[in-house]
Design an enzyme around this catalytic site. Structure first.
Site, PDB file in Angstrom:
ATOM      1  N   SER A  24      61.963  52.275  47.896  1.00  0.00           N
ATOM      2  CA  SER A  24      62.571  53.728  47.582  1.00  0.00           C
ATOM      3  C   SER A  24      62.586  54.551  48.474  1.00  0.00           C
ATOM      4  O   SER A  24      63.700  55.291  47.744  1.00  0.00           O
ATOM      5  CB  SER A  24      61.763  53.243  46.284  1.00  0.00           C
ATOM      6  OG  SER A  24      61.845  52.576  45.674  1.00  0.00           O
ATOM      7  N   ARG A 123      75.290  42.135  40.358  1.00  0.00           N
ATOM      8  CA  ARG A 123      74.548  42.817  39.295  1.00  0.00           C
ATOM      9  C   ARG A 123      74.648  43.928  37.948  1.00  0.00           C
ATOM     10  O   ARG A 123      75.999  44.595  39.043  1.00  0.00           O
ATOM     11  CB  ARG A 123      73.219  44.035  40.382  1.00  0.00           C
ATOM     12  CG  ARG A 123      72.850  42.374  40.924  1.00  0.00           C
ATOM     13  CD  ARG A 123      71.651  43.124  42.123  1.00  0.00           C
ATOM     14  NE  ARG A 123      70.071  44.410  40.680  1.00  0.00           N
ATOM     15  CZ  ARG A 123      69.371  43.756  41.563  1.00  0.00           C
ATOM     16  NH1 ARG A 123      69.975  43.990  43.365  1.00  0.00           N
ATOM     17  NH2 ARG A 123      68.849  44.707  41.394  1.00  0.00           N
ATOM     18  N   SER A 168      65.040  52.215  34.265  1.00  0.00           N
ATOM     19  CA  SER A 168      65.566  52.355  35.413  1.00  0.00           C
ATOM     20  C   SER A 168      65.621  54.400  36.469  1.00  0.00           C
ATOM     21  O   SER A 168      66.081  54.467  35.859  1.00  0.00           O
ATOM     22  CB  SER A 168      67.182  51.813  35.383  1.00  0.00           C
ATOM     23  OG  SER A 168      67.174  52.009  36.526  1.00  0.00           O
ATOM     24  N   ASP A 316      58.541  46.375  40.452  1.00  0.00           N
ATOM     25  CA  ASP A 316      59.056  44.630  41.718  1.00  0.00           C
ATOM     26  C   ASP A 316      57.856  44.055  41.550  1.00  0.00           C
ATOM     27  O   ASP A 316      57.550  42.399  42.573  1.00  0.00           O
ATOM     28  CB  ASP A 316      58.982  45.382  42.631  1.00  0.00           C
ATOM     29  CG  ASP A 316      60.629  45.866  42.141  1.00  0.00           C
ATOM     30  OD1 ASP A 316      61.702  45.525  42.495  1.00  0.00           O
ATOM     31  OD2 ASP A 316      61.095  47.218  43.461  1.00  0.00           O
ATOM     32  N   ARG A 347      64.145  36.549  37.662  1.00  0.00           N
ATOM     33  CA  ARG A 347      63.284  36.992  38.549  1.00  0.00           C
ATOM     34  C   ARG A 347      62.837  36.157  37.903  1.00  0.00           C
ATOM     35  O   ARG A 347      61.144  35.450  38.047  1.00  0.00           O
ATOM     36  CB  ARG A 347      62.286  37.777  38.637  1.00  0.00           C
ATOM     37  CG  ARG A 347      62.987  38.539  40.356  1.00  0.00           C
ATOM     38  CD  ARG A 347      62.194  39.656  41.213  1.00  0.00           C
ATOM     39  NE  ARG A 347      62.628  40.284  41.862  1.00  0.00           N
ATOM     40  CZ  ARG A 347      63.112  41.175  43.159  1.00  0.00           C
ATOM     41  NH1 ARG A 347      62.227  42.201  42.172  1.00  0.00           N
ATOM     42  NH2 ARG A 347      63.637  41.666  44.318  1.00  0.00           N
ATOM     43  N   ARG A 389      61.417  38.911  46.611  1.00  0.00           N
ATOM     44  CA  ARG A 389      60.337  39.040  47.113  1.00  0.00           C
ATOM     45  C   ARG A 389      60.159  37.990  46.711  1.00  0.00           C
ATOM     46  O   ARG A 389      58.935  36.846  46.655  1.00  0.00           O
ATOM     47  CB  ARG A 389      59.649  39.930  45.710  1.00  0.00           C
ATOM     48  CG  ARG A 389      60.030  41.707  45.847  1.00  0.00           C
ATOM     49  CD  ARG A 389      59.950  42.720  45.668  1.00  0.00           C
ATOM     50  NE  ARG A 389      60.177  44.067  45.288  1.00  0.00           N
ATOM     51  CZ  ARG A 389      60.448  44.371  46.209  1.00  0.00           C
ATOM     52  NH1 ARG A 389      59.805  44.428  47.942  1.00  0.00           N
ATOM     53  NH2 ARG A 389      60.801  46.225  46.484  1.00  0.00           N
TER      54      ARG A 389
HETATM   55  C1  S3P Z   1      64.124  51.547  42.608  1.00  0.00           C
HETATM   56  C2  S3P Z   1      64.816  51.004  41.493  1.00  0.00           C
HETATM   57  C3  S3P Z   1      63.939  50.232  40.543  1.00  0.00           C
HETATM   58  C4  S3P Z   1      63.538  49.321  41.600  1.00  0.00           C
HETATM   59  C5  S3P Z   1      64.370  48.720  42.543  1.00  0.00           C
HETATM   60  C6  S3P Z   1      64.078  50.215  42.931  1.00  0.00           C
HETATM   61  C7  S3P Z   1      64.959  52.659  42.661  1.00  0.00           C
HETATM   62  O1  S3P Z   1      64.829  49.408  39.977  1.00  0.00           O
HETATM   63  O2  S3P Z   1      63.184  46.956  41.065  1.00  0.00           O
HETATM   64  O3  S3P Z   1      63.706  47.905  43.530  1.00  0.00           O
HETATM   65  O4  S3P Z   1      64.537  52.584  44.447  1.00  0.00           O
HETATM   66  O5  S3P Z   1      65.075  53.566  42.086  1.00  0.00           O
HETATM   67  P1  S3P Z   1      65.489  49.578  38.337  1.00  0.00           P
HETATM   68  O6  S3P Z   1      65.984  51.152  38.939  1.00  0.00           O
HETATM   69  O7  S3P Z   1      66.779  48.969  38.461  1.00  0.00           O
HETATM   70  O8  S3P Z   1      64.453  49.569  37.830  1.00  0.00           O
END
Ligand code: S3P
Length: 430
Positions: A24, A123, A168, A316, A347, A389
């Site tokens: 991230s 997605r 999110s 995650d 998942r 994962r």
């Molecule tokens: C992320 C946010 C999460 C996470 C992803 C990375 C990010 O997703 O699952 O692996 O870098 O902001 P969501 O925003 O869909 O929860």
């Protein structure tokens, strides 16, 4: 597809690892460096396929990006001088690239077309595009913008006050990045706090962001200035070795430079609650993202319930926590995690199907799963569904199974942890 046969014979794990950079934070370092004018230097960058997709997209916008080992240098003319790309921006398997880029490109002065791989094509994107359209964004796409390919005509945006219907960080970040370019003050209200790397990094690049009790505000028209970013190790990658260290016999692993941002550290809380033998030594280096050395050893584990507002802090890590729960005494319940259905694959289905093949006592529920343990696991042919994962969950399971585990496609692991199998070899004793 690259099949991988794993015959480990229940090894003990010993030694120390430095896990690769946080996915991230790595994505954001390039995005923010490209928005800013001037030079940004990044150390500890994750050379995973997802983050390389982000670099590739910005190169197509005319941003000069040099990669030397895990050091990345971004020289940007600033967002107003980006070139209109003649090619499609390809975001590969990366939801973060696709969704955050939507927020950035919506307020740019260029026209772009974005698409990704087959998983990205399934997605949901409306969760980002709906609020962006409220801000005045011109975005079209398949199924009225729900799926890639997407076309974005950059335009002038207006601030909004938005109640997030899902927890999110990708949605929050896309809105904040659009808000940086909008007229007025954009407000995002979170029902549960999601990872806050965007808020932290905006400040590092000189922007003012206010955060108060789940309400994040940003005033439009702020310019970002190039800076230095030190990427912490990814706790979501460390998670696989934390669990491996806890469930393998006679094991003790030390993990250096692990990011322990409190919006990401749910797995530490769960491991502690389950009784893991673990010590955490925070580093005193005063970075935007806190880090620690974590030591974990073979543990006698008890089942737990994982629910409510901890879910976004470990979303995650649920596949690997499900494996952990198969080795814990009692019934572990994971709920409030329906977001798992819209990750790189569904998942809930993937974890339950694959752990069952290994002999686990696990059942899917509408919003999670129920696992009874401890159960000895046996070898099986596993599917990864192209999801990094799920692949790593299967590989860690192989360390405790009687018999051989085969992964149908181990290449997908390079999305977030290209050196994963080298790290397994580095700590594997027999
Ligand atoms: C992320 C946010 C999460 C996470 C992803 C990375 C990010 O997703 O699952 O692996 O870098 O902001 P969501 O925003 O869909 O929860």
């Amino acid at each position: 597809m690259s099949e991988k046969v794993l015959q480990y014979n229940k090894p003990s794990l010993q030694g120390a690892l430095t896990v690769p950079g946080d996915k991230s934070v790595s994505h954001r370092s390039v995005m923010f460096g490209a928005i800013a004018s001037g030079t940004t230097t990044v150390e500890g960058f994750l050379l995973g396929e997802d983050c390389l997709s982000t670099i590739d997209c910005f190169r197509k916008l005319g941003v000069d990006i040099e990669v030397e080992g895990t050091n990345v240098t971004i020289h940007s003319p600033g967002m107003d001088s980006w070139q209109e790309p003649s090619e499609v921006l390809y975001t590969g398997n990366s939801g973060t690239t696709t969704r955050l880029m939507l927020g950035i490109l919506a307020g740019s002065s260029v026209h772009t077309v974005m698409t990704g791989d087959a998983s990205i094509g399934k997605r949901p994107m409306r969760r980002v595009i709906d609020p962006l359209r409220q801000m005045g964004a011109h975005i079209t796409g398949r199924a009225d913008g729900q799926y890639t390919p997407l076309a974005i005509q950059g335009t002038t945006l207006q601030a909004i006050d938005y109640n997030m219907p899902v927890a999110s960080a990708q949605v929050k970040s896309a809105i904040l990045l659009a808000g940086l370019r909008a007229n007025g003050t954009t407000i995002v209200r979170e029902m549960e706090v999601s990872r806050d790397h965007t808020e932290r990094m905006l400040r590092q690049f000189g922007a003012h962001v206010a955060v108060d009790n789940g309400v994040v505000s940003i005033e439009g028209g702020q310019a970002l200035k190039g800076t230095h970013v030190s990427v912490p190790g990814d706790i979501s990658s460390a998670a696989f070795f934390l669990v491996a260290g806890a469930i393998c016999e006679n094991s003790q692993i030390t993990l250096h430079n692990v990011g322990i941002n409190p919006t990401r550290d749910g797995i530490i809380e769960v491991l502690q609650k389950m009784g893991a033998t673990m010590t955490i030594t925070p580093n005193d280096d005063n970075q935007a993202e806190p880090t620690a050395t974590i030591q974990i050893a073979t543990s006698t584990l008890k089942a737990t319930t994982i629910e409510g507002d901890i879910i976004p802090r470990l979303i995650d890590e649920i596949p690997i926590l499900a494996l952990l729960a198969t080795q814990a005494h009692g019934q572990t319940i994971i709920k409030d995690a329906e977001e798992l259905k819209v990750k790189e694959t569904d998942r809930i289905t993937a974890v339950v199907t694959e752990l069952k093949k290994l002999g686990a006592q696990i059942e899917a529920t509408e919003d999670g799963m129920i696992i009874n343990g401890p159960t000895p696991l046996k070898g099986a042919n596993l599917q990864t569904y192209g999801d990094h994962r799920i692949g790593m969950m299967g590989a860690v399971a192989a360390l405790v199974t009687d018999g051989v585990v085969t992964l149908d496609d181990a290449q997908c692991i390079a999305v977030s942890y290209p050196s994963f199998f080298e790290h397994v070899e580095a700590v594997r004793n027999n």
